[in-house]
Design an enzyme around this catalytic site. Structure first.
Site, PDB file in Angstrom:
ATOM      1  N   GLU A   1       0.904  -1.170   0.108  1.00 47.69           N
ATOM      2  CA  GLU A   1      -0.133   0.062   0.013  1.00 47.69           C
ATOM      3  C   GLU A   1       0.830   1.163  -0.236  1.00 47.69           C
ATOM      4  OE1 GLU A   1      -3.591  -0.568   1.945  1.00 47.69           O
ATOM      5  OE2 GLU A   1      -4.228   1.507   2.315  1.00 47.69           O
TER       6      GLU A   1
ATOM      7  N   ASP B   1      -4.903  -1.567   9.446  1.00 49.40           N
ATOM      8  CA  ASP B   1      -5.685  -2.287   8.547  1.00 49.40           C
ATOM      9  C   ASP B   1      -5.437  -3.565   8.355  1.00 49.40           C
ATOM     10  OD1 ASP B   1      -6.887   0.360   8.718  1.00 49.40           O
ATOM     11  OD2 ASP B   1      -6.564   0.491   6.592  1.00 49.40           O
TER      12      ASP B   1
HETATM   13  C1  GLA Z   1      -6.220   4.458   7.558  1.00 49.20           C
HETATM   14  C2  GLA Z   1      -5.082   3.898   7.562  1.00 49.20           C
HETATM   15  C3  GLA Z   1      -4.823   3.248   8.660  1.00 49.20           C
HETATM   16  C4  GLA Z   1      -5.028   4.351   9.775  1.00 49.20           C
HETATM   17  C5  GLA Z   1      -6.347   4.906   9.669  1.00 49.20           C
HETATM   18  C6  GLA Z   1      -6.555   6.023  10.616  1.00 49.20           C
HETATM   19  O1  GLA Z   1      -7.419   3.431   7.468  1.00 49.20           O
HETATM   20  O2  GLA Z   1      -5.038   2.907   6.386  1.00 49.20           O
HETATM   21  O3  GLA Z   1      -3.384   2.942   8.628  1.00 49.20           O
HETATM   22  O4  GLA Z   1      -3.897   5.269   9.597  1.00 49.20           O
HETATM   23  O5  GLA Z   1      -6.726   5.479   8.402  1.00 49.20           O
HETATM   24  O6  GLA Z   1      -6.682   5.552  11.957  1.00 49.20           O
END
Ligand code: GLA
Length: 396
Positions: free
Chosen positions: A174, A186
């Protein structure tokens, strides 16, 4: 979208059955927002919506990817995975691969590197993706793709990577292949989630712990409210917030905002401009709220965390400024209709809110949120319950 959809798409592109089907989950974050890339704490959970990858090997040294949501398959020689060696996101911005395919191909590239293997060591693969994780809803359709593909290639290419290493592979794909400067929450949540539990993750040590939510016992459910306001993390606000956090840490002379506590905030306020200070205050207080939430769950069960969820939303709205009017409306309407707590979830600037509500109030809260959106003239939201579910697995 299920195992069968991924299998059928595989059959259509490859003319044979896949070797197997693997899947990984979408996620919602209970609390701990934008803390992950500050080496802080998060408490997300995998949801029942999943992405499936049907995968089979072949003798050609090529990797071919198809998805039920993109018309044309994308194909690359394995050795050309090196297009991702360049600057972050370059293969996408230069038009060499479409963004959706970079999540998949980027995982193949990062997985080989993580296992110390090269494109010459592995057979070609066909990959067919089918997903029921809503895209653009802030429920991590991207981590679900990454997790499913990483799990599949780990097995078929015998890479012997651990679940945490697979999560890091997803993050690298990513960050570097797609070019979105996100943290690791995530991927860890998608891959390592457990049914009925949230995953507490210390983003410094990368230690995880399953935290029982006890929702059923208390007659509660979690409702996702998809505002239909789409967001993207490769650009704009997400990147700016990350930069502000790094600025704040540098001003305080610490490597990461994780190293600060509430006691440091008065000094922070003296040292930096108001905007940077409020970004810092969100991270510092949010880290504490994650710890407090874990403690409150253990001591008092899920009914005890409502105020923490609400305080988290206020901090994101006022200090971190990543909410949008639709998210605020969703949270206020849910609270007005009897939610125990509610907050936006995920990166912000759109996507979904979550509300912790009595299982008997789903229809009532949904109706209240829909009415509030209609009164403001917003696009109709989509509300659905989300169930803490298991992470990556082989389905067949
Ligand atoms: C997105 C990013 C995560 C995190 C959230 C905020 O989902 O992918 O890594 O930073 O935002 O908490």
């Amino acid at each position: 979208m299920t195992v069968d959809d991924a299998r059928a798409l595989f059959l259509a592109i490859a003319g044979r059955a896949p070797e197997g089907v693997w899947s990984s989950a979408g996620r919602a974050n209970l609390i701990g927002e934008h803390t992950d890339y500050n080496e802080g704490f998060v408490l997300p959970f995998a949801i029942q919506h999943r992405t499936y990858a049907a995968v089979g090997m072949h003798a050609d040294l090529r990797i071919r990817v198809a998805s039920t949501f993109a018309p044309d398959p994308v194909e690359l020689a394995l050795e050309d995975l090196s297009i991702f060696d360049g600057p972050a996101g370059d293969a996408v911005t230069s038009g060499r691969v479409p963004e959706w395919a970079a999540y998949v191909l980027g995982v193949a590239w990062a997985a080989l590197a993580a296992a110390g293997r090269t494109a010459a060591d592995v057979p070609g693969v066909d990959i067919a993706i089918a997903s029921d994780v809503p895209v653009g809803a802030g429920l991590s359709s991207s981590a679900a793709i990454e997790g499913a593909v990483a799990a599949a290639l780990n097995d078929l290419w015998a890479l012997e990577l651990t679940p945490l290493e697979l999560a890091k592979v997803g993050r690298r794909a990513e960050n570097e292949a797609v070019g979105a400067p996100t943290g690791i929450m995530d991927q860890v949540s998608s891959i390592m989630g457990r049914a009925d539990a949230a995953t507490f993750l210390d983003c410094r040590t990368l230690e995880t712990r399953s935290v029982d939510l006890g929702l059923e016992r208390e007659g509660l459910v979690l409702l996702a409210i998809d505002t239909k306001v789409e967001h993207a993390h490769a650009s704009g606000g997400y990147r700016d917030r990350r930069a502000a956090c790094e600025r704040g840490a540098a001003a305080m002379g610490v490597p990461w905002l994780r190293d600060l506590t509430a006691a440091d905030l008065p000094r922070a306020q003296e040292l930096m401009d108001d905007v940077t200070f409020r970004r810092v205050r969100h991270i510092v207080t949010e880290n504490q709220r994650v710890i407090d939430t874990v403690e409150a769950l253990a001591a008092g069960g899920p009914r005890a965390i409502g105020d923490l969820l609400v305080a988290s939303h206020a901090s994101m709205r006022d200090d971190f400024e990543i909410s949008v009017p639709e998210l605020d409306t969703a949270v206020e309407a849910a609270l007005g209709a009897g939610a125990v707590g509610a907050r936006m979830t995920g990166g912000g600037f759109g996507g979904s809110a979550i509300a912790l509500i009595p299982a008997t109030s789903v229809a009532q809260v949904t109706a209240a949120v829909e009415a509030a959106f209609a009164a403001q003239g917003y696009t109709a939201p989509v509300c659905f319950t989300i169930t803490p579910s298991e992470g990556a697995r082989r389905d067949e």
